[in-house]
Design a protein around this motif. Structure first.
Motif, mmCIF file in Angstrom:
data_model
loop_
_atom_site.group_PDB
_atom_site.id
_atom_site.type_symbol
_atom_site.label_atom_id
_atom_site.label_comp_id
_atom_site.label_asym_id
_atom_site.label_seq_id
_atom_site.Cartn_x
_atom_site.Cartn_y
_atom_site.Cartn_z
ATOM 1 N N SER A 1 -36.133 -8.734 -15.487
ATOM 2 C CA SER A 1 -36.467 -7.742 -14.459
ATOM 3 C C SER A 1 -35.938 -8.139 -13.083
ATOM 4 N N MET A 2 -35.205 -9.256 -12.997
ATOM 5 C CA MET A 2 -34.857 -9.855 -11.708
ATOM 6 C C MET A 2 -33.413 -9.639 -11.292
ATOM 7 N N ALA A 3 -33.236 -9.558 -9.969
ATOM 8 C CA ALA A 3 -31.924 -9.695 -9.342
ATOM 9 C C ALA A 3 -32.123 -10.541 -8.098
ATOM 10 N N LEU A 4 -31.231 -11.490 -7.851
ATOM 11 C CA LEU A 4 -31.402 -12.373 -6.702
ATOM 12 C C LEU A 4 -30.095 -12.573 -5.960
ATOM 13 N N LYS A 5 -30.236 -12.988 -4.701
ATOM 14 C CA LYS A 5 -29.071 -13.229 -3.874
ATOM 15 C C LYS A 5 -28.426 -14.567 -4.216
ATOM 16 N N GLU A 6 -27.122 -14.582 -4.153
ATOM 17 C CA GLU A 6 -26.369 -15.804 -4.437
ATOM 18 C C GLU A 6 -26.769 -16.928 -3.480
ATOM 19 N N SER A 7 -27.145 -16.585 -2.271
ATOM 20 C CA SER A 7 -27.461 -17.585 -1.252
ATOM 21 C C SER A 7 -28.677 -18.439 -1.587
ATOM 22 N N MET A 8 -29.558 -17.965 -2.468
ATOM 23 C CA MET A 8 -30.744 -18.752 -2.804
ATOM 24 C C MET A 8 -30.553 -19.618 -4.050
ATOM 25 N N ILE A 9 -29.403 -19.512 -4.706
ATOM 26 C CA ILE A 9 -29.172 -20.261 -5.944
ATOM 27 C C ILE A 9 -29.305 -21.774 -5.767
ATOM 28 N N PRO A 10 -28.764 -22.385 -4.684
ATOM 29 C CA PRO A 10 -28.947 -23.844 -4.537
ATOM 30 C C PRO A 10 -30.414 -24.268 -4.535
ATOM 31 N N SER A 11 -31.284 -23.475 -3.913
ATOM 32 C CA SER A 11 -32.711 -23.800 -3.901
ATOM 33 C C SER A 11 -33.333 -23.601 -5.274
ATOM 34 N N VAL A 12 -32.868 -22.601 -6.015
ATOM 35 C CA VAL A 12 -33.360 -22.386 -7.379
ATOM 36 C C VAL A 12 -33.017 -23.598 -8.250
ATOM 37 N N ILE A 13 -31.795 -24.079 -8.119
ATOM 38 C CA ILE A 13 -31.368 -25.257 -8.890
ATOM 39 C C ILE A 13 -32.196 -26.473 -8.496
ATOM 40 N N GLU A 14 -32.462 -26.610 -7.206
ATOM 41 C CA GLU A 14 -33.265 -27.739 -6.728
ATOM 42 C C GLU A 14 -34.665 -27.716 -7.340
ATOM 43 N N ILE A 15 -35.299 -26.556 -7.308
ATOM 44 C CA ILE A 15 -36.642 -26.434 -7.882
ATOM 45 C C ILE A 15 -36.617 -26.674 -9.391
ATOM 46 N N PHE A 16 -35.620 -26.121 -10.060
ATOM 47 C CA PHE A 16 -35.504 -26.320 -11.510
ATOM 48 C C PHE A 16 -35.430 -27.809 -11.842
ATOM 49 N N ASN A 17 -34.689 -28.567 -11.039
ATOM 50 C CA ASN A 17 -34.501 -29.987 -11.307
ATOM 51 C C ASN A 17 -35.685 -30.844 -10.886
ATOM 52 N N LYS A 18 -36.428 -30.402 -9.875
ATOM 53 C CA LYS A 18 -37.490 -31.250 -9.310
ATOM 54 C C LYS A 18 -38.878 -30.955 -9.871
ATOM 55 N N ILE A 19 -39.123 -29.715 -10.286
ATOM 56 C CA ILE A 19 -40.435 -29.355 -10.813
ATOM 57 C C ILE A 19 -40.260 -29.080 -12.305
ATOM 58 N N ALA A 20 -40.718 -30.014 -13.112
ATOM 59 C CA ALA A 20 -40.355 -30.026 -14.530
ATOM 60 C C ALA A 20 -41.038 -28.947 -15.351
ATOM 61 N N ILE A 21 -42.205 -28.466 -14.894
ATOM 62 C CA ILE A 21 -42.950 -27.484 -15.682
ATOM 63 C C ILE A 21 -43.100 -26.176 -14.924
ATOM 64 N N GLY A 22 -43.276 -25.106 -15.694
ATOM 65 C CA GLY A 22 -43.578 -23.813 -15.117
ATOM 66 C C GLY A 22 -45.080 -23.583 -15.118
ATOM 67 N N PRO A 23 -45.542 -22.429 -14.661
ATOM 68 C CA PRO A 23 -46.983 -22.162 -14.580
ATOM 69 C C PRO A 23 -47.690 -22.095 -15.927
ATOM 70 N N ASN A 24 -46.933 -21.964 -17.018
ATOM 71 C CA ASN A 24 -47.550 -21.956 -18.353
ATOM 72 C C ASN A 24 -47.570 -23.330 -18.996
ATOM 73 N N GLY A 25 -47.094 -24.345 -18.290
ATOM 74 C CA GLY A 25 -47.099 -25.701 -18.819
ATOM 75 C C GLY A 25 -45.870 -26.061 -19.622
ATOM 76 N N LEU A 26 -45.056 -25.075 -19.970
ATOM 77 C CA LEU A 26 -43.819 -25.330 -20.702
ATOM 78 C C LEU A 26 -42.727 -25.756 -19.734
ATOM 79 N N ALA A 27 -41.583 -26.166 -20.257
ATOM 80 C CA ALA A 27 -40.487 -26.638 -19.423
ATOM 81 C C ALA A 27 -40.037 -25.560 -18.443
ATOM 82 N N GLN A 28 -39.643 -26.002 -17.259
ATOM 83 C CA GLN A 28 -39.185 -25.090 -16.214
ATOM 84 C C GLN A 28 -38.031 -24.222 -16.716
#
Length: 291
Positions: free
Chosen positions: A167-194
């Motif tokens: 359901s998502m569309a995002l700006k290219e400019s936020m991708i570096p921060s998305v990658i940073e969060i993916f790498n630094k926060i290992a789990i998602g809100p359901n407890g499974l892998a990010q």
């Protein structure tokens, strides 16, 4: 100036439904600039269907299809594709939905009318309509000046991901921060892998740039053998009421720890939300100590 856009899609044994999804992307009233598809080791003819679709419609110049040399899993598959984006926007796509013909143009208009938006999510219909496997959650949000577009309130409740990547569309400019969060926060809100969509949602809610189009823009297919349903079955206990609450609490604690690590580089962090997360995490520590 018209915004450019890329669709990224990971495929795996999706031969039953993949053609309809490819066709719905091609038939948008406002065509996307590029489509990137990476197949992750299908054994059911999915790759052949995609190759024939590209050949039959002559879209070799704008559709980039490759088969992964080694199986990556859907999380890494999407994150690797995310690093390939060279357009203003990127759409995440499942392999088994059907986009309505106005999906892309509706998102483009919303982004053009709300400059603060970095991630926009839409609503969706279900196929079949009487399905019971999927749901669509209520959001805590406020109206914007653009009809049908709402801004999600940056709070602890909205840290959970209430709309899927499709359901998502995002700006290219936020991708570096998305990658940073993916790498630094290992789990998602359901407890499974990010995952790519959870990391994108979290990035945007932390920055106060997450918006919602209150309109169904695609049909989300529900079937028991989808990749997500298979994963939910394998980790069924994660979704039980008590475990789900504990998983979310662990997730918030992980976010709080990272926010206070001193290494956070994410821009435009919402200071009020940071304080709220910290208070929530401190309260959990007190409760655990008392128990």
């Amino acid at each position: 100036m018209k915004l450019t856009s890329t669709v990224i899609m990971g495929t795996y044994n999706g031969s039953t439904f993949i053609y309809d999804q490819l066709a719905s992307i091609l038939e948008q009233t406002s065509p996307v600039t590029k489509v990137i598809i990476r197949d992750d080791g299908s054994t059911d003819g999915t790759s052949k269907i995609i190759e024939q679709f590209i050949d039959n419609h002559g879209v070799h110049q704008t559709w980039d299809f490759q088969m992964n040399d080694d199986q990556k899993g859907w999380r890494k598959n999407f994150m690797d594709m995310l690093t390939k984006i060279e357009t203003d926007l990127v759409f995440f796509s499942d392999q088994d939905d059907v986009w309505y013909s106005d999906k892309v143009i509706t998102f483009l208009k919303a982004f053009s009318n709300e400059q603060q938006a970095e991630l926009i999510v839409s609503d969706y219909d279900f196929q079949p309509k009487n399905q019971t496997l999927l749901t669509m959650y209520t959001l805590q949000e406020k109206q914007t000046g653009y009809e049908g577009l709402f801004q999600l309130i940056p709070n602890v409740y909205n840290l959970a991901t209430y709309r899927p990547g499709c359901s998502m569309a995002l700006k290219e400019s936020m991708i570096p921060s998305v990658i940073e969060i993916f790498n630094k926060i290992a789990i998602g809100p359901n407890g499974l892998a990010q995952s790519h969509d959870e990391a994108s949602w979290l990035t945007a809610i932390l920055r106060g740039s997450l918006y919602h189009l209150a309109k169904p823009l695609f049909s989300r297919r529900s079937h028991a053998d989808s990749t997500w349903q298979s994963e939910k079955k394998a980790y069924q206990h994660y979704f039980e009421t008590a475990a789900h609450k504990e998983n979310f609490e662990n997730f918030v604690a992980s976010v709080d720890s990272e926010l206070n690590s001193g290494h956070w580089r994410i821009k435009s962090l919402q200071s009020n939300l940071k304080k709220e997360i910290n208070l929530y995490a401190e309260d959990l520590k007190r409760q655990n100590a008392e128990d």
